[in-house]
Design a protein around this motif. Structure first.
Motif, PDB file in Angstrom:
ATOM      1  N   ASP A 176     -12.185   0.124   0.474  1.00 55.12           N
ATOM      2  CA  ASP A 176     -11.798   1.660   0.975  1.00 55.12           C
ATOM      3  C   ASP A 176     -10.471   1.476  -0.209  1.00 55.12           C
ATOM      4  O   ASP A 176      -9.717   0.888   0.521  1.00 55.12           O
ATOM      5  CB  ASP A 176     -11.605   1.787   2.015  1.00 55.12           C
ATOM      6  N   LEU A 177     -10.368   2.038  -0.883  1.00 56.66           N
ATOM      7  CA  LEU A 177      -9.358   3.111  -1.372  1.00 56.66           C
ATOM      8  C   LEU A 177      -8.327   4.071  -0.836  1.00 56.66           C
ATOM      9  O   LEU A 177      -9.860   5.028  -0.624  1.00 56.66           O
ATOM     10  CB  LEU A 177      -9.164   3.455  -3.121  1.00 56.66           C
ATOM     11  N   VAL A 178      -7.600   3.721   0.238  1.00 56.77           N
ATOM     12  CA  VAL A 178      -7.228   4.680   0.597  1.00 56.77           C
ATOM     13  C   VAL A 178      -5.865   5.339   0.552  1.00 56.77           C
ATOM     14  O   VAL A 178      -4.924   5.144  -0.137  1.00 56.77           O
ATOM     15  CB  VAL A 178      -6.776   3.376   2.157  1.00 56.77           C
ATOM     16  N   PHE A 179      -5.865   6.811   0.779  1.00 61.08           N
ATOM     17  CA  PHE A 179      -4.924   7.536   0.548  1.00 61.08           C
ATOM     18  C   PHE A 179      -4.160   7.909   1.900  1.00 61.08           C
ATOM     19  O   PHE A 179      -5.503   8.792   2.217  1.00 61.08           O
ATOM     20  CB  PHE A 179      -5.653   9.187  -0.071  1.00 61.08           C
ATOM     21  N   ALA A 180      -3.118   7.046   1.802  1.00 63.55           N
ATOM     22  CA  ALA A 180      -2.958   7.615   3.349  1.00 63.55           C
ATOM     23  C   ALA A 180      -2.538   8.381   3.978  1.00 63.55           C
ATOM     24  O   ALA A 180      -1.973   9.773   2.750  1.00 63.55           O
ATOM     25  CB  ALA A 180      -1.363   7.070   3.319  1.00 63.55           C
ATOM     26  N   GLY A 181      -3.373   9.160   5.369  1.00 61.54           N
ATOM     27  CA  GLY A 181      -2.879  11.089   5.163  1.00 61.54           C
ATOM     28  C   GLY A 181      -4.144  11.403   5.405  1.00 61.54           C
ATOM     29  O   GLY A 181      -4.176  12.337   6.151  1.00 61.54           O
ATOM     30  N   LEU A 182      -5.217  11.063   4.078  1.00 60.50           N
ATOM     31  CA  LEU A 182      -5.853  12.308   3.937  1.00 60.50           C
ATOM     32  C   LEU A 182      -7.616  11.519   3.657  1.00 60.50           C
ATOM     33  O   LEU A 182      -8.322  12.803   4.245  1.00 60.50           O
ATOM     34  CB  LEU A 182      -5.824  12.292   2.021  1.00 60.50           C
ATOM     35  N   PHE A 205      -1.915   3.640  -8.496  1.00 62.71           N
ATOM     36  CA  PHE A 205      -2.055   2.903  -8.196  1.00 62.71           C
ATOM     37  C   PHE A 205      -3.815   2.110  -8.920  1.00 62.71           C
ATOM     38  O   PHE A 205      -4.012   2.886  -8.820  1.00 62.71           O
ATOM     39  CB  PHE A 205      -2.148   3.027  -6.839  1.00 62.71           C
ATOM     40  N   GLU A 206      -3.813   1.159  -9.707  1.00 63.41           N
ATOM     41  CA  GLU A 206      -4.698   0.462 -10.470  1.00 63.41           C
ATOM     42  C   GLU A 206      -5.327  -0.492  -9.046  1.00 63.41           C
ATOM     43  O   GLU A 206      -4.547  -1.638  -9.343  1.00 63.41           O
ATOM     44  CB  GLU A 206      -5.095   0.223 -11.269  1.00 63.41           C
ATOM     45  N   PHE A 207      -6.540  -0.739  -9.029  1.00 65.27           N
ATOM     46  CA  PHE A 207      -7.563  -1.559  -8.274  1.00 65.27           C
ATOM     47  C   PHE A 207      -8.449  -2.392  -9.114  1.00 65.27           C
ATOM     48  O   PHE A 207      -9.791  -1.139  -9.644  1.00 65.27           O
ATOM     49  CB  PHE A 207      -7.767  -1.110  -6.562  1.00 65.27           C
ATOM     50  N   THR A 208      -9.580  -3.733  -8.337  1.00 63.57           N
ATOM     51  CA  THR A 208     -10.422  -4.438  -9.148  1.00 63.57           C
ATOM     52  C   THR A 208     -10.582  -4.745  -8.168  1.00 63.57           C
ATOM     53  O   THR A 208     -10.741  -6.408  -8.114  1.00 63.57           O
ATOM     54  CB  THR A 208     -10.898  -5.017 -10.462  1.00 63.57           C
ATOM     55  N   PRO A 209     -11.729  -4.056  -6.435  1.00 62.94           N
ATOM     56  CA  PRO A 209     -11.847  -4.924  -5.891  1.00 62.94           C
ATOM     57  C   PRO A 209     -12.783  -6.007  -5.873  1.00 62.94           C
ATOM     58  O   PRO A 209     -14.144  -5.803  -6.976  1.00 62.94           O
ATOM     59  CB  PRO A 209     -12.439  -4.248  -4.660  1.00 62.94           C
ATOM     60  N   LEU A 251      -6.014  -0.451  -0.539  1.00 60.81           N
ATOM     61  CA  LEU A 251      -7.127  -1.557  -0.162  1.00 60.81           C
ATOM     62  C   LEU A 251      -7.721  -1.873   0.604  1.00 60.81           C
ATOM     63  O   LEU A 251      -6.602  -2.726   0.959  1.00 60.81           O
ATOM     64  CB  LEU A 251      -7.699  -1.788  -1.875  1.00 60.81           C
ATOM     65  N   ARG A 252      -8.696  -1.969   1.607  1.00 61.45           N
ATOM     66  CA  ARG A 252      -8.632  -2.443   2.391  1.00 61.45           C
ATOM     67  C   ARG A 252     -10.672  -2.421   1.764  1.00 61.45           C
ATOM     68  O   ARG A 252     -11.392  -2.536   1.872  1.00 61.45           O
ATOM     69  CB  ARG A 252      -7.915  -2.181   3.906  1.00 61.45           C
ATOM     70  N   PRO A 253     -10.788  -4.028   3.125  1.00 69.06           N
ATOM     71  CA  PRO A 253     -12.509  -4.325   3.062  1.00 69.06           C
ATOM     72  C   PRO A 253     -12.998  -3.253   3.911  1.00 69.06           C
ATOM     73  O   PRO A 253     -12.323  -2.502   4.428  1.00 69.06           O
ATOM     74  CB  PRO A 253     -12.600  -5.499   4.155  1.00 69.06           C
ATOM     75  N   ALA A 254     -14.413  -2.521   3.199  1.00 68.12           N
ATOM     76  CA  ALA A 254     -14.423  -1.515   3.419  1.00 68.12           C
ATOM     77  C   ALA A 254     -14.914  -1.190   5.163  1.00 68.12           C
ATOM     78  O   ALA A 254     -15.301  -2.365   5.598  1.00 68.12           O
ATOM     79  CB  ALA A 254     -16.243  -1.162   3.163  1.00 68.12           C
ATOM     80  N   LEU A 255     -15.191  -0.304   5.798  1.00 69.59           N
ATOM     81  CA  LEU A 255     -15.328  -0.263   7.037  1.00 69.59           C
ATOM     82  C   LEU A 255     -16.358  -0.040   7.361  1.00 69.59           C
ATOM     83  O   LEU A 255     -17.485   0.325   8.824  1.00 69.59           O
ATOM     84  CB  LEU A 255     -14.463   0.994   8.210  1.00 69.59           C
ATOM     85  N   ILE A 256     -17.256   0.566   6.734  1.00 72.80           N
ATOM     86  CA  ILE A 256     -18.539   0.670   6.549  1.00 72.80           C
ATOM     87  C   ILE A 256     -20.048  -0.162   5.457  1.00 72.80           C
ATOM     88  O   ILE A 256     -19.887  -0.049   4.740  1.00 72.80           O
ATOM     89  CB  ILE A 256     -19.348   2.391   6.066  1.00 72.80           C
TER      90      ILE A 256
END
Length: 374
Positions: A340-346, A331-335, A369-374
Motif C-alpha cells: 500500500d502506498l499511503v498518503f497520510a490522512g487521505l 517520493f519514489e518506490f519499487t515494492p 509504503l507498507r505491506p498490503a492490508l488486503i
C-alpha cells in the motif's frame, strides 16, 4: 452543582476554566450566563465556544501554544497512570504523537486504532493491528496492547476490558493528536459506564478539547481526557474546514480500480498525486473517501495539468486556500511485494510487486509504503 462565588468552574465540554473577561481566551462565558450557572446547581456548564459548537457546529478559535502541549506531555511521565494513546488508523503518520515514548516514562501504553468502521470489510484486521504495532515500535513506542475500535459506532467493550486488565488501580490518561476521534471515544466510554450522552464537546474540527477533563471511576481514580496535541503535518491542517470530511471519512470506503500503463498519473483532487513510472500494465486500487475527486491523466502532462487546474478542477484545495497550500513533495518506490502506498490522512493505493511508482503529498505530509492490508 452547588458552588460558592469564588469556587472555580470548568466547562464540561472542553475542560477549560470558565471566565467572563476575555472572549478570545478559553472558557469564556458572558457574565449574565455565568451568574445563572452559579445559581443553578443542576445546570450544564458549557463555555460559549462549546455551546456554539454543540448547537450550531460553529467553531471559534482560541490560542493554545506548543508549550501548553509540552507541559501536558511532561505531566504524563510524572504521574503513575495507564496511558491510552488514540491514533487514526486512516492517518497513523499524521496522528502519532512525536516523541511520546520519551514522555510516558515507565507508564504502560495501550495503542488504540480508531475509525475502524470506515475501512472496507476486506481489510485484514489482524494484519492492520500488526502493522500498527510495528509502526509504533518504529516511533520508539512499546504498547502493552494494540487494538482497533470505532468510537462513532460505540464499539468500546474490548477497550474497556483491556483498560481494566492493565490499569491496576491507576488513573487512565487518554491522549492523542487532534482529529483522531479521541473525545468521541471518551463520550462512548462515559455512555457505556454511566448512561450519560455526549458530555464532552466533539466535532470534526481539530482542537476542541482545551484542558484536561476528569471522569471519576468507581474506585476513586479518574479517566482523564486531555487536549488534542497539534500535529503540524496533518493533512487536515492544509484544507478548508468545509472539506474536512474528505480527510476524515465517516462512511465505509468503496475501492476504485484503475488499469494503468506506465506513464499515467492519478490526481487525488489537488491534495496528492500518484505516478506509474515503470513496469507492466497493472491494476491499481485506490482507497480514499468516496467523495474525493480522482482524475487520471498522462504523466508527461501532469505537471502542467496540476499547475493549471489546482484549486479549480482539482479541488480541494479551494482557490482561497492556495496561497497557504504547500507544494507537493515527491517520493519514489519499487515494492518487492504487493504494498500500500499511503498518503497520510487521505488514503492509499495498492501497488503490485515490482512496479515503480511515485507518490506526492503536501510538503510535510508523509507518503509511505507498507505491506498490503488486503
Amino acid at each position: 452543582m452547588a458552588t460558592s462565588e469564588t469556587e472555580a468552574l470548568y466547562c464540561i465540554g472542553c475542560g477549560a476554566k470558565l471566565q467572563t473577561t476575555d472572549p478570545k481566551a478559553p472558557g469564556y462565558l458572558p457574565a449574565g450566563t455565568m451568574a445563572k450557572a452559579q445559581a443553578d446547581p443542576d445546570g450544564e456548564l458549557y463555555c460559549q465556544r462549546c455551546f456554539r459548537l454543540r448547537h450550531y457546529n460553529d467553531i471559534q478559535g482560541v490560542s493554545l501554544t506548543d508549550d501548553d502541549f509540552l507541559r501536558l506531555l511532561t505531566a504524563l511521565g510524572q504521574s503513575d497512570a495507564l496511558i491510552v494513546n488514540v491514533v487514526d488508523i486512516f492517518d497513523f503518520d499524521g496522528s502519532v504523537i512525536p516523541g511520546l515514548h520519551r514522555f510516558v516514562g515507565d507508564n504502560p501504553v495501550i495503542l488504540v486504532g480508531n475509525k475502524a468502521d470506515v475501512l472496507p470489510k476486506s481489510v485484514n484486521q489482524r494484519r492492520l493491528t500488526q502493522w500498527l504495532s510495528h509502526a509504533a515500535h518504529e516511533q520508539g513506542l512499546r504498547p502493552v496492547a494494540t487494538l482497533l475500535t470505532s468510537a462513532k459506532k460505540g464499539h468500546v467493550e474490548d477497550l474497556l476490558a483491556t483498560i481494566e486488565e492493565y490499569r491496576e488501580g491507576r488513573d487512565v490518561y487518554v491522549v492523542g493528536v487532534t482529529n483522531t476521534g479521541k473525545s468521541t471515544l471518551i463520550n462512548q466510554i462515559i455512555r457505556h459506564l454511566t448512561g450519560e450522552q455526549d458530555v464532552i464537546t466533539t466535532s470534526r474540527f481539530p482542537g476542541t478539547t482545551l484542558d484536561r477533563i476528569e471522569i471519576p471511576l468507581a474506585d476513586g481514580k479518574s479517566l482523564i481526557d486531555t487536549p488534542g496535541i497539534i500535529h503540524h503535518h496533518q493533512m487536515a491542517h492544509y484544507i478548508n474546514k468545509a472539506d474536512l470530511n474528505l480527510v476524515a471519512p465517516t462512511k465505509p470506503i468503496r475501492p476504485t480500480v484503475y488499469q494503468l500503463n506506465p506513464g499515467q498519473t492519478i490526481f487525488l483532487a489537488g491534495l496528492a498525486r500518484f505516478d506509474f513510472l515503470a513496469g507492466q500494465r497493472s491494476g491499481f486500487t485506490v482507497y480514499a473517501d468516496n467523495q474525493l475527486l480522482l482524475h487520471r491523466t498522462k504523466l508527461e502532462n501532469a505537471d502542467a495539468f496540476y499547475a493549471k487546474h489546482v484549486g479549480d478542477l482539482l479541488q480541494p484545495p479551494r482557490p482561497a486556500d492556495l496561497a497557504d497550500f504547500p507544494p507537493l513533495a515527491r517520493f519514489e518506490f519499487t515494492p518487492k511485494q504487493k504494498s500500500d502506498l499511503v498518503f497520510a490522512g487521505l488514503g492509499w493505493i495498492v501497488v503490485p510487486a515490482g512496479q515503480t511508482v511515485a507518490g506526492y503529498a503536501p510538503t510535510g505530509v508523509a507518503v509511505t509504503l507498507r505491506p498490503a492490508l488486503i
